[in-house]
Design a protein around this motif. Structure first.
Motif, PDB file in Angstrom:
ATOM      1  N   GLY A 178       1.901   6.328  -3.064  1.00  0.00           N
ATOM      2  CA  GLY A 178       2.366   7.193  -4.140  1.00  0.00           C
ATOM      3  C   GLY A 178       1.651   7.070  -5.467  1.00  0.00           C
ATOM      4  O   GLY A 178       2.063   7.688  -6.444  1.00  0.00           O
ATOM      5  N   ALA A 179       0.568   6.283  -5.541  1.00  0.00           N
ATOM      6  CA  ALA A 179      -0.203   6.236  -6.785  1.00  0.00           C
ATOM      7  C   ALA A 179      -0.925   7.566  -6.978  1.00  0.00           C
ATOM      8  O   ALA A 179      -1.348   8.202  -6.014  1.00  0.00           O
ATOM      9  CB  ALA A 179      -1.208   5.088  -6.755  1.00  0.00           C
ATOM     10  N   ASP A 180      -1.060   7.999  -8.223  1.00  0.00           N
ATOM     11  CA  ASP A 180      -1.773   9.241  -8.509  1.00  0.00           C
ATOM     12  C   ASP A 180      -3.276   9.026  -8.575  1.00  0.00           C
ATOM     13  O   ASP A 180      -4.055   9.923  -8.252  1.00  0.00           O
ATOM     14  CB  ASP A 180      -1.280   9.840  -9.831  1.00  0.00           C
ATOM     15  CG  ASP A 180       0.165  10.290  -9.738  1.00  0.00           C
ATOM     16  OD1 ASP A 180       0.390  11.457  -9.375  1.00  0.00           O
ATOM     17  OD2 ASP A 180       1.069   9.478  -9.991  1.00  0.00           O
ATOM     18  N   ASP A 181      -3.683   7.849  -8.998  1.00  0.00           N
ATOM     19  CA  ASP A 181      -5.107   7.535  -9.098  1.00  0.00           C
ATOM     20  C   ASP A 181      -5.241   6.022  -9.093  1.00  0.00           C
ATOM     21  O   ASP A 181      -4.250   5.288  -9.152  1.00  0.00           O
ATOM     22  CB  ASP A 181      -5.707   8.137 -10.373  1.00  0.00           C
ATOM     23  CG  ASP A 181      -7.206   8.427 -10.240  1.00  0.00           C
ATOM     24  OD1 ASP A 181      -7.818   7.959  -9.262  1.00  0.00           O
ATOM     25  OD2 ASP A 181      -7.750   9.114 -11.115  1.00  0.00           O
ATOM     26  N   TYR A 182      -6.475   5.547  -9.009  1.00  0.00           N
ATOM     27  CA  TYR A 182      -6.698   4.106  -9.011  1.00  0.00           C
ATOM     28  C   TYR A 182      -7.984   3.781  -9.767  1.00  0.00           C
ATOM     29  O   TYR A 182      -8.849   4.641  -9.958  1.00  0.00           O
ATOM     30  CB  TYR A 182      -6.782   3.552  -7.585  1.00  0.00           C
ATOM     31  CG  TYR A 182      -7.986   4.052  -6.808  1.00  0.00           C
ATOM     32  CD1 TYR A 182      -9.255   3.499  -6.995  1.00  0.00           C
ATOM     33  CD2 TYR A 182      -7.855   5.079  -5.881  1.00  0.00           C
ATOM     34  CE1 TYR A 182     -10.344   3.965  -6.300  1.00  0.00           C
ATOM     35  CE2 TYR A 182      -8.947   5.556  -5.184  1.00  0.00           C
ATOM     36  CZ  TYR A 182     -10.195   4.990  -5.387  1.00  0.00           C
ATOM     37  OH  TYR A 182     -11.273   5.467  -4.701  1.00  0.00           O
ATOM     38  N   LEU A 183      -8.079   2.538 -10.186  1.00  0.00           N
ATOM     39  CA  LEU A 183      -9.307   2.006 -10.790  1.00  0.00           C
ATOM     40  C   LEU A 183      -9.588   0.647 -10.159  1.00  0.00           C
ATOM     41  O   LEU A 183      -8.685  -0.181 -10.031  1.00  0.00           O
ATOM     42  CB  LEU A 183      -9.152   1.846 -12.307  1.00  0.00           C
ATOM     43  CG  LEU A 183      -9.492   3.050 -13.172  1.00  0.00           C
ATOM     44  CD1 LEU A 183      -9.137   2.760 -14.624  1.00  0.00           C
ATOM     45  CD2 LEU A 183     -10.982   3.379 -13.066  1.00  0.00           C
ATOM     46  N   ALA A 184     -10.839   0.430  -9.777  1.00  0.00           N
ATOM     47  CA  ALA A 184     -11.227  -0.865  -9.228  1.00  0.00           C
ATOM     48  C   ALA A 184     -11.646  -1.789 -10.371  1.00  0.00           C
ATOM     49  O   ALA A 184     -12.405  -1.405 -11.255  1.00  0.00           O
ATOM     50  CB  ALA A 184     -12.377  -0.693  -8.239  1.00  0.00           C
ATOM     51  N   LYS A 185     -11.107  -3.001 -10.367  1.00  0.00           N
ATOM     52  CA  LYS A 185     -11.509  -3.994 -11.364  1.00  0.00           C
ATOM     53  C   LYS A 185     -12.886  -4.551 -11.004  1.00  0.00           C
ATOM     54  O   LYS A 185     -13.183  -4.739  -9.824  1.00  0.00           O
ATOM     55  CB  LYS A 185     -10.494  -5.137 -11.412  1.00  0.00           C
ATOM     56  CG  LYS A 185      -9.151  -4.767 -12.013  1.00  0.00           C
ATOM     57  CD  LYS A 185      -8.251  -5.995 -12.061  1.00  0.00           C
ATOM     58  CE  LYS A 185      -6.941  -5.697 -12.790  1.00  0.00           C
ATOM     59  NZ  LYS A 185      -6.059  -6.883 -12.848  1.00  0.00           N
ATOM     60  N   PRO A 186     -13.720  -4.869 -11.988  1.00  0.00           N
ATOM     61  CA  PRO A 186     -13.500  -4.671 -13.418  1.00  0.00           C
ATOM     62  C   PRO A 186     -13.793  -3.219 -13.814  1.00  0.00           C
ATOM     63  O   PRO A 186     -14.599  -2.544 -13.195  1.00  0.00           O
ATOM     64  CB  PRO A 186     -14.512  -5.620 -14.050  1.00  0.00           C
ATOM     65  CG  PRO A 186     -15.635  -5.679 -13.064  1.00  0.00           C
ATOM     66  CD  PRO A 186     -14.995  -5.563 -11.703  1.00  0.00           C
TER      67      PRO A 186
END
Length: 237
Positions: free
Chosen positions: A102-110
């Motif tokens: 259910g996440a709308d978007d994601y970001l990979a660290k870093p």
């Protein structure tokens, strides 16, 4: 540049145990009309979500007292507000699971604060758009969608979708039988073009297939992937 002064301050909950990152993001985002509340454990995050509504949630996958996925599942039961998930660098499986949950978007660290700000702007722009109440309801086979409310039904059953999922479905339903490019879907649903190895749109499509049982209902409708071209919502052959 800060966000436009005409934009209302966004209330954001950041759930991440990296104290240094949290403080850095607060210093960067708050001058840009974002008011950050910080939680460093899943329990703290759930407690804050239970007593207050936030415009957006930033959620780390790995929390000291459990998985961010479990928290996301719990939150999605009661809210469709946008969630951007942080995942470990290179963890494609984690990113796909986050979108499926259910996440709308994601970001990979870093990641850079500037990139995060751009993602927040894009996701919130889509969520905050004033519904066009003049838009007629869309209907195709057993699926109906009311663009003004985001309500989706499969027959008589209401199907809960995230904002991103609803917009992916909407753009496909507005052009049944026509191929819609991934880039066009990304701009409409996420406010950005998918990067080369970005699986966001593909995962939202996969989740829609499951939620709307497009692969298991008599074959009346299907979302097809035309490799190199895009996706099409069409009746079965």
């Amino acid at each position: 540049m800060p966000f436009s002064q005409s934009v209302v301050t966004r209330r954001i909950l950041l759930i991440d145990d990296d104290v240094e990152l949290a403080q850095m993001l607060r210093e960067y985002l708050e001058p840009n009309q974002c008011l950050l509340t910080l939680a460093h454990t899943g329990a703290q995050g759930l407690a804050l979500l239970a007593r207050d509504d936030y415009d957006l949630v930033l959620l780390d996958l790995m929390l000291p007292d459990g998985s961010g996925l479990d928290l996301l599942k719990h939150y999605r039961v009661r809210s469709r507000r946008p969630v951007i998930m942080f995942t470990a660098h290179g963890g494609e499986t984690d990113r796909v699971l986050g979108l499926e949950f259910g996440a709308d978007d994601y970001l990979a660290k870093p990641f850079s604060p500037r990139e995060l700000k751009a993602r927040i702007t894009a996701v919130m722009r889509r969520f905050e758009e004033v519904p066009d109440t003049g838009k007629p309801c869309l209907s195709l086979g057993p699926i109906s969608l009311d663009p003004a409310t985001g309500l989706v039904r499969l027959g008589a059953e209401e199907i809960p979708l995230t904002g991103a999922e609803q917009r992916v479905l909407e753009i496909l339903m507005r052009a049944p039988g026509q191929v819609i490019a991934r880039e066009q879907i990304g701009m409409y649903a996420l406010g950005r073009r998918p990067e080369r190895y970005d699986r966001s749109i593909d995962t939202h499509i996969s989740t829609l297939r499951k939620k709307l049982r497009l692969d298991h209902t008599s074959g009346t409708l299907s979302i097809r992937n035309l490799r190199g071209l895009g996706y099409v919502l069409a009746g079965a052959d």
